[in-house]
Design an enzyme around this catalytic site. Sequence first.
Site, mmCIF file in Angstrom:
data_model
loop_
_atom_site.group_PDB
_atom_site.id
_atom_site.type_symbol
_atom_site.label_atom_id
_atom_site.label_comp_id
_atom_site.label_asym_id
_atom_site.label_seq_id
_atom_site.Cartn_x
_atom_site.Cartn_y
_atom_site.Cartn_z
ATOM 1 N N HIS A 90 -8.840 -10.398 2.871
ATOM 2 C CA HIS A 90 -9.572 -10.115 4.106
ATOM 3 C C HIS A 90 -10.671 -9.087 3.860
ATOM 4 O O HIS A 90 -10.668 -7.986 4.422
ATOM 5 C CB HIS A 90 -8.611 -9.634 5.190
ATOM 6 N N HIS A 121 -1.355 -14.801 12.032
ATOM 7 C CA HIS A 121 -1.658 -14.259 10.707
ATOM 8 C C HIS A 121 -1.131 -15.220 9.648
ATOM 9 O O HIS A 121 -0.068 -15.828 9.813
ATOM 10 C CB HIS A 121 -1.009 -12.880 10.553
ATOM 11 N N GLU A 172 0.299 -14.856 6.750
ATOM 12 C CA GLU A 172 1.649 -14.594 6.256
ATOM 13 C C GLU A 172 2.694 -15.004 7.287
ATOM 14 O O GLU A 172 3.704 -15.634 6.955
ATOM 15 C CB GLU A 172 1.844 -13.107 5.928
ATOM 16 N N THR A 214 5.362 -8.292 6.094
ATOM 17 C CA THR A 214 5.444 -7.264 5.048
ATOM 18 C C THR A 214 4.462 -6.118 5.222
ATOM 19 O O THR A 214 4.687 -5.029 4.690
ATOM 20 C CB THR A 214 5.228 -7.884 3.657
ATOM 21 N N CYS A 228 6.653 -4.111 2.917
ATOM 22 C CA CYS A 228 6.297 -3.789 1.531
ATOM 23 C C CYS A 228 6.093 -2.289 1.381
ATOM 24 O O CYS A 228 5.257 -1.694 2.074
ATOM 25 C CB CYS A 228 5.024 -4.538 1.137
ATOM 26 N N SER A 260 -5.654 -6.773 8.864
ATOM 27 C CA SER A 260 -4.632 -6.131 9.701
ATOM 28 C C SER A 260 -4.190 -4.816 9.073
ATOM 29 O O SER A 260 -4.035 -3.795 9.758
ATOM 30 C CB SER A 260 -3.424 -7.057 9.860
ATOM 31 N N ASN A 261 -3.977 -4.836 7.769
ATOM 32 C CA ASN A 261 -3.588 -3.623 7.051
ATOM 33 C C ASN A 261 -4.661 -2.552 7.177
ATOM 34 O O ASN A 261 -4.369 -1.369 7.347
ATOM 35 C CB ASN A 261 -3.335 -3.968 5.580
ATOM 36 N N SER A 314 -6.721 -4.478 0.823
ATOM 37 C CA SER A 314 -7.645 -5.595 0.593
ATOM 38 C C SER A 314 -9.044 -5.102 0.217
ATOM 39 O O SER A 314 -9.992 -5.897 0.189
ATOM 40 C CB SER A 314 -7.733 -6.462 1.860
#
Length: 295
Positions: free
Chosen positions: A40, A126, A128, A164, A195, A224-225, A267
């Site tokens: 991303h 998403h 994942e 995660t 994670c 998102s992260n 990312s």
Amino acid sequence: MTIEIDSASGFCFGVVTAIHKAEEELRSSGALYCLGDIVHNSDEVERLRRQGLVTIDHDDMSRLHDVKVLLRAHGEPPSTYTLASRNNIEIIDATCPVVLRLQQRIKATYDADPSSQIVIYGKMGHAEVNGLVGQTDGKAIVIEDSDDLDKIDYGRDITLYSQTTKSLEGFRHIITLIKERVKPGVQFTYADTICRQVSSRVGHLRDFAAAHEVVLFVAGMKSSNGRILYDQCRQVNPRTYHIANADAVSGRWLTGAESIGICGATSTPRWLMEQVRDSVASLVAQQQSEEVVDE
């Protein structure tokens, strides 16, 4: 003035592996399809596009035959592998090992009892999460926040998993809220599947952001992260700015700052943060030159 790039920021293991696999194939054949953006981050996607990586969606893949397709770190549902087999597509599987283990756990839970109520704490739609829901033939319940808790039947047993890359704090909050609602005799089990390479960055980034007057958080706007980690930085340092690349740096943010920190998401490529550093150095030098002229 000091300009520091956070040494712990940048690609996580899963993203590094996916990009290495893509680059290896591109070096050998010069062409490769990738199902969805490999990461991303539009700048990294563009870099790989120039090397021959073609990003496709599921509709595109259904029309392809006899080609190679890379599956990114986010993972895919079983239906994608079925489609690849039907169309004689060779899969280069770069699913993150952490995601793969989570898929296997959810599938085992579902296979043991297809009527079980499986709940996934994650972002609806998403990549994942789509792969995780696919392990349950689409039956898993996805909850993004407390507003979605009414989707759950609290009179039936509940098994909760998490995407995660979600925040550990948010997951614990959801657990507390579900515990408050479950009816007597109902079994509620949950597994912390977040994670640690991602979650462990939160505390470090908060310390990093607090140690600098201005923080430039570099991440794709679709990450998102990235949004989670940016929010964490901004909580401890209001002079934190979310930028996609060096072009977005504003000189007015830097005025009067003696210490500037540059960090990013899982990312975010290192080369992009280095470009931001160079842009900051150039802007600062320009400001200092203008001050000398004014004097």
